[in-house]
Design a protein around this motif. Sequence first.
Motif, PDB file in Angstrom:
ATOM      1  N   ARG A   1     -20.393  -9.419 -37.817  1.00 26.48           N
ATOM      2  CA  ARG A   1     -20.618  -8.038 -37.372  1.00 26.48           C
ATOM      3  C   ARG A   1     -21.470  -7.265 -38.385  1.00 26.48           C
ATOM      4  NH1 ARG A   1     -16.052  -7.460 -35.989  1.00 26.48           N
ATOM      5  NH2 ARG A   1     -15.033  -6.692 -37.880  1.00 26.48           N
TER       6      ARG A   1
ATOM      7  N   GLN B   1     -24.955  -8.254 -37.922  1.00 24.51           N
ATOM      8  CA  GLN B   1     -25.533  -7.593 -36.748  1.00 24.51           C
ATOM      9  C   GLN B   1     -25.896  -6.141 -37.062  1.00 24.51           C
ATOM     10  OE1 GLN B   1     -22.348  -8.439 -33.796  1.00 24.51           O
ATOM     11  NE2 GLN B   1     -23.999  -9.333 -32.582  1.00 24.51           N
TER      12      GLN B   1
ATOM     13  N   MET C   1     -28.824 -13.962 -29.283  1.00 20.51           N
ATOM     14  CA  MET C   1     -28.877 -12.525 -29.044  1.00 20.51           C
ATOM     15  C   MET C   1     -30.003 -12.146 -28.098  1.00 20.51           C
ATOM     16  SD  MET C   1     -26.506 -10.787 -30.567  1.00 20.51           S
ATOM     17  CE  MET C   1     -27.210  -9.141 -30.686  1.00 20.51           C
TER      18      MET C   1
ATOM     19  N   TYR D   1     -28.907 -17.498 -34.315  1.00 18.89           N
ATOM     20  CA  TYR D   1     -28.360 -16.164 -34.033  1.00 18.89           C
ATOM     21  C   TYR D   1     -29.303 -15.349 -33.153  1.00 18.89           C
ATOM     22  CZ  TYR D   1     -27.380 -11.259 -34.749  1.00 18.89           C
ATOM     23  OH  TYR D   1     -27.168  -9.931 -34.550  1.00 18.89           O
TER      24      TYR D   1
ATOM     25  N   SER E   1     -22.360 -19.611 -34.721  1.00 22.33           N
ATOM     26  CA  SER E   1     -22.650 -18.450 -33.894  1.00 22.33           C
ATOM     27  C   SER E   1     -21.956 -18.501 -32.546  1.00 22.33           C
ATOM     28  CB  SER E   1     -24.162 -18.311 -33.708  1.00 22.33           C
ATOM     29  OG  SER E   1     -24.684 -19.447 -33.058  1.00 22.33           O
TER      30      SER E   1
ATOM     31  N   LYS F   1     -16.442 -12.254 -30.122  1.00 21.62           N
ATOM     32  CA  LYS F   1     -17.026 -10.935 -29.836  1.00 21.62           C
ATOM     33  C   LYS F   1     -16.870 -10.593 -28.353  1.00 21.62           C
ATOM     34  CE  LYS F   1     -21.535  -8.605 -29.967  1.00 21.62           C
ATOM     35  NZ  LYS F   1     -21.899  -8.715 -28.540  1.00 21.62           N
TER      36      LYS F   1
ATOM     37  N   HIS G   1     -19.720 -15.444 -31.086  1.00 21.54           N
ATOM     38  CA  HIS G   1     -19.989 -14.787 -29.812  1.00 21.54           C
ATOM     39  C   HIS G   1     -18.811 -14.917 -28.852  1.00 21.54           C
ATOM     40  CE1 HIS G   1     -24.043 -13.244 -30.207  1.00 21.54           C
ATOM     41  NE2 HIS G   1     -24.356 -14.334 -30.884  1.00 21.54           N
TER      42      HIS G   1
ATOM     43  N   THR H   1     -29.069  -5.912 -38.995  1.00 18.17           N
ATOM     44  CA  THR H   1     -30.313  -6.399 -38.392  1.00 18.17           C
ATOM     45  C   THR H   1     -30.571  -5.906 -36.979  1.00 18.17           C
ATOM     46  OG1 THR H   1     -29.170  -8.403 -37.639  1.00 18.17           O
ATOM     47  CG2 THR H   1     -30.307  -8.520 -39.765  1.00 18.17           C
ATOM     48  N   ILE H   2     -29.526  -5.763 -36.183  1.00 13.84           N
ATOM     49  CA  ILE H   2     -29.719  -5.486 -34.759  1.00 13.84           C
ATOM     50  C   ILE H   2     -29.060  -4.181 -34.316  1.00 13.84           C
ATOM     51  CG2 ILE H   2     -29.404  -6.357 -32.406  1.00 13.84           C
ATOM     52  CD1 ILE H   2     -31.287  -8.056 -34.084  1.00 13.84           C
TER      53      ILE H   2
ATOM     54  N   ASN I   1     -20.898  -2.706 -28.600  1.00 15.13           N
ATOM     55  CA  ASN I   1     -20.676  -4.134 -28.808  1.00 15.13           C
ATOM     56  C   ASN I   1     -19.262  -4.439 -29.298  1.00 15.13           C
ATOM     57  OD1 ASN I   1     -23.313  -6.065 -28.727  1.00 15.13           O
ATOM     58  ND2 ASN I   1     -23.882  -3.931 -29.096  1.00 15.13           N
TER      59      ASN I   1
END
Length: 323
Positions: free
Chosen positions: A107, A110, A25, A21, A73, A80, A77, A113-114, A124
């Motif tokens: 999601r 994400q 990213m 992941y 992943s 996404k 993606h 964490t991000i 996003n």
Amino acid sequence: MANTSLCKEISKLNCFSLSEYLAEMGVDTTTITSLQSSQIDEKVRRTTVMNPLFIVPLNEKPKTSEKQVTYASNDMHYMKNWLKDHTPSPTNDTQIREFMEKTFNFRRFQIRTILRNATRIIQNYPRFIDFQLGSLITSEFLLIFPNLKQKFHSNFLNDYLLALIAYAKQEDRDFECPNDVLKALMLLLTTHPAIRKNRRISHKKIMERFIVFKKENEDLKNFISDKPSHLKQPFLVCIGTIIEPGAFYLVVDQYSIFCGNDVYNAFRNLYASFYTFFVEYPSFIRPFYEFFDEIIFQLENNEISDTNLEFVQKLSNIEVSSK
């Protein structure tokens, strides 16, 4: 120091590997170890409902008739990126809903964490702001709380509208508003004991943290770009007045999300937005939203506060008359 609790949660995910992941990213693996546990723990302490906001186990995901998606992943993606590239249309709408549901766990990972703020989440996942009057915001909330049984209309309007009106008259706080939903929401905000006792800010600024009324000829975009400093968290803008409300917009950071002319839909999106975008409640009106957490929707992991218990008891003792 590494955030061991976060790493443990990540390791429980069966959908994709952490290293894969992060690589896709474009994030160095030291990002996770650089997260300070104090920052995460503080966010947890200040969040009304803790566990479901972050990562929902796959076995709690609502069942669909489709075959279970492979949570690799690259699949995440692909979906996404498809969502970013395809705007709502009769051709795309079914696929948008499907991909938003299938990317839900990814999601939330994400976001934990991000994507640490609402703007980054929307950048996003831009369909949150332009799909069917903001309905994906509420859909996300319902995925976070798949076992939610309580309903706004049955639990709030049917049980508390007349009691709030009677209580407001008793306290000389009633006002004219032909829209029952809007009136009930504003009465709850103005009569809740925990909010009423706060004398540090004006009634106007308390109300603005929930809803701001604007004239039809006012520039909404300019207002949002230069909004007052106390309007940091999500709130509603109504084009019109209390007597004649028109279109409603949900404001999140610098984004305005058109919610139509139905105040119920607008409030539903507003309430859900705090969970969908992982945002704290405004401190001065936190009891307003906690009333819905604890009394109306009875969210999991929430104990009913003494203030709300006393307020509900007071409302139940009010003699009401049918309209």
